[in-house]
Enzyme design. Structure first.
Site, PDB file in Angstrom:
ATOM      1  N   TYR A 107      10.425 -70.042  -3.893  1.00 61.82           N
ATOM      2  CA  TYR A 107      11.526 -69.918  -2.826  1.00 61.82           C
ATOM      3  C   TYR A 107      11.033 -68.897  -1.747  1.00 61.82           C
ATOM      4  O   TYR A 107      10.738 -67.846  -2.105  1.00 61.82           O
ATOM      5  CB  TYR A 107      12.622 -69.469  -3.323  1.00 61.82           C
ATOM      6  N   CYS A 108      10.917 -69.181  -0.515  1.00 57.37           N
ATOM      7  CA  CYS A 108      10.560 -68.355   0.649  1.00 57.37           C
ATOM      8  C   CYS A 108       8.939 -67.919   0.351  1.00 57.37           C
ATOM      9  O   CYS A 108       8.100 -68.721   0.199  1.00 57.37           O
ATOM     10  CB  CYS A 108      11.487 -67.319   0.865  1.00 57.37           C
ATOM     11  N   ILE A 109       8.672 -66.451   0.397  1.00 51.94           N
ATOM     12  CA  ILE A 109       7.626 -66.115   0.195  1.00 51.94           C
ATOM     13  C   ILE A 109       7.146 -66.201  -1.430  1.00 51.94           C
ATOM     14  O   ILE A 109       5.876 -66.079  -1.690  1.00 51.94           O
ATOM     15  CB  ILE A 109       7.676 -64.521   0.354  1.00 51.94           C
TER      16      ILE A 109
ATOM     17  N   GLY B 272       7.304 -69.271  -2.284  1.00 54.18           N
ATOM     18  CA  GLY B 272       6.502 -70.403  -2.252  1.00 54.18           C
ATOM     19  C   GLY B 272       5.048 -70.272  -1.632  1.00 54.18           C
ATOM     20  O   GLY B 272       4.131 -70.977  -2.186  1.00 54.18           O
TER      21      GLY B 272
END
Length: 606
Positions: A341-343, A345
């Site tokens: 998720y987000c960073i 990812g």
């Protein structure tokens, strides 16, 4: 006139005069207190500026940006004159309409707020001619100013972007909804409460003001209303592994059988993992266990100065790679489905490329929640990242050993200033209301730090230089990585209104892989669009074909579906989840339980 009526009228006038006198005294007290507060604020600001080493009075370069913007505007005096004439004509038309309304004539409004703009939701903004005139005058001026900022010539794109961003910040700050005398809801509350709302608002202001740092820290929610493990982060589970960087949580099954391939989630370390497990009604983790998945989640440490030298590669090895070792050990499976998720990812992308270079096939499928791999167009976050600002930030981080998560939170809040700053300013300080309990806002205020070295690498290598997408642009333990080599099946979910990871930029990242990619576009934003439980019946999502086409073409051809994207993802995930096996109990295998979820790391507060 009846003497009784006369006496009643006189009493009423006396009572009203007393109320007015009381209100005047209250407002005078507020002004006096505010004057003292302002003096204290300015003194603290001066001390803070004097203590900065080379920080200057304008660390964000706002003044310089507006100087360059003004110079560019002055190069087109004929366009300035044209806009001014149009503005005055529009003001004249608006004034004429307002006069007609005051005389009782029905007039259709020339301007209206954008859909979803909650600043003008009070009925009086439309029903009362005076407030309707104020509202439309503001919208007219705001649109004109922002329109001029949009069409500036002669500036490089970076400066032009900053000019547009800070112009919007100025325009948002000057909204009449932010001032007591031009906000009908505040004026009504002041009359009804005889000024108590302003007195209560002042007390809220005092409580939120930090005189030592000269900063106002607006409370968005009641921070005493929730307790980790009791009110939020409540899904049962165990901590089965930990190192200095993270704890690994395994969640208890809710089905008698589970799918063979376990699921590991890598959340961002900029925020805490329990955004995925707020409460039962909106918990992605609980929902996944209900679908028959064995769910593991990384809970990152909240680092202090002792971990200041930890770099991006340390997060790779002591995060997902260490977790992969633990998951395969306790489940006996050789492959794992992994989500970032987000960073988280971005980190997952690095892990995939590193494992490909090492011929390690342990990741069976990869899912990316609102994650950037290509940073060429980072949206408004790019305003805060240039060589001058980054050098100043690095100097500050190196002195402390970390970047304060509260500062990062302020940056994110500025991306949606009306929703995340000014709405709370009005509610807390003008209406005098107490912050209300809200699990999402509680999580948002529960900040984390970032190690100085890692955060510098992330901002400089990814955002400033955009090396991550380049073959060999970065190396992990002396191994050059190439995202184009990744052939792991991947699922990308992004959202239309994401201000942190713009969807057209995450789409570019999805195009880097050699693997088959399913790209899905949800409605709403970075959090609400991702944490969207199917039972809520909210929002929608789009599915389309190959990501080989341009983002605009993909969107044009995509099919819209009502509700949450979670079932679509789960259906895709089942292709890589294997057969059913008996449910796995956390701590019952080769890795005994260390403590109950949510664990100790997540409870460390800034």
């Amino acid at each position: 006139m009846n003497p009784a009526d006369t006496t009643s009228a006189e009493n009423s006038q006396t009572e009203q005069a007393a109320i007015n006198e009381e209100l005047v005294k209250a407002l005078a007290s507020i002004a006096e207190s505010y004057h003292g507060m302002l003096s204290q604020f300015l003194h603290a600001q001066c001390q803070q500026v004097q203590g900065q080493q080379g920080g200057g009075l304008d660390p964000l370069g706002v003044g310089q940006t507006f100087l360059e913007m003004t110079a560019a505007l002055m190069q087109r005096p004929e366009r300035l004159a044209e806009v001014q004439m149009q503005l005055w004509q529009s003001y004249a038309d608006l004034w004429l309409d307002a006069t007609r309304r005051f005389m009782g004539t029905e007039v259709k409004a020339q301007l209206a707020p954008d859909r979803g703009d909650s600043r003008f939701k009070h009925d009086a903004w439309d029903s009362h001619p005076f407030f309707d005139f104020i509202k439309q005058s503001y919208l007219l001026t705001a649109n004109t100013i922002q329109g001029m900022a949009e069409e500036i010539d002669g500036l490089d794109e970076k400066t032009a972007h900053k000019a547009r961003f800070y112009t919007k910040q100025f325009v948002d700050a000057m909204s009449p909804s932010n001032f007591a005398m031009t906000n009908p809801e505040v004026m009504q509350a002041t009359i009804d409460s005889k000024g108590d709302n302003l007195l209560k608002g002042l007390q809220n202001f005092i409580d939120d003001f930090d005189p030592e740092q000269g900063q106002l820290k607006i409370k968005m929610t009641d921070m005493d209303a929730f307790e980790l493990g009791k009110d939020v982060a409540t899904t049962p589970g165990k901590v089965i592994f930990q190192n200095e960087m993270m704890q690994l949580l395994q969640y208890a099954p809710t089905t008698e059988e589970v799918y063979q391939t376990p699921l590991l989630i890598v959340p961002p370390w900029i925020n805490k993992f329990y955004i995925l497990d707020l409460q039962a009604r909106n918990s992605l983790i609980k929902w996944l266990t209900g679908q028959g998945h064995t769910v593991f989640v990384i809970s990152w440490v909240n680092p202090d100065a002792a971990l200041g030298d930890k770099d991006f590669a340390d997060y790779v090895f002591q995060g997902p790679l260490a977790a992969l070792d633990a998951v395969t050990l306790c489940t006996g499976e050789q492959q794992v489905n992994v989500t970032g998720y987000c960073i988280g990812g971005t980190l997952l992308g690095a892990v995939l490329a590193y494992l490909k270079a090492k011929q390690d096939m342990r990741i069976k499928s990869a899912t990316f929640f609102a994650a950037l791999l290509d940073f060429s167009e980072p949206g408004d976050l790019g305003v805060f990242i240039d060589e001058e600002q980054l050098s100043r930030l690095e100097a500050c981080m190196n002195e402390k050993g970390y970047h304060d998560g509260a500062e990062m939170s302020k940056t994110f809040n500025m991306l949606r200033a009306n929703d995340l700053i000014w709405s709370f300013y009005v509610r807390n300080y003008l209406l005098g209301k107490d912050p209300f309990p809200f699990d999402l806002l509680y999580w948002n205020a529960d900040c984390t730090r970032m190690p100085a070295k890692m955060h510098s690498t992330y901002l400089r290598t990814m955002y400033l230089e955009n090396k991550f997408k380049e073959p060999g642009g970065i190396s992990i333990a002396d191994v050059p990585i190439d995202l184009r080599s990744v052939d792991t099946p991947a699922y990308f979910i992004s959202t239309e209104e994401d201000h942190i990871a713009p969807w057209k930029t995450t789409y570019k990242g999805a195009q880097l892989f050699a693997s088959p990619v399913r790209f899905v576009l949800g409605t709403s934003g970075h959090i609400a669009g991702i944490i969207n439980h199917p039972d809520a019946g909210k929002y929608a999502y789009y599915t389309g074909g190959s990501v080989a086409v341009a983002a605009a073409n993909w969107r044009r051809q995509a099919e819209k579906h009502a509700g949450s994207w979670w079932p679509d993802w789960n259906q895709w995930l089942l292709e890589f989840s294997g057969n059913k096996v008996p449910a796995r109990i956390p701590g019952a295998a080769d890795l005994p339980a260390l403590e109950d979820a949510p664990g100790a790391y997540v409870k460390v507060r800034v």
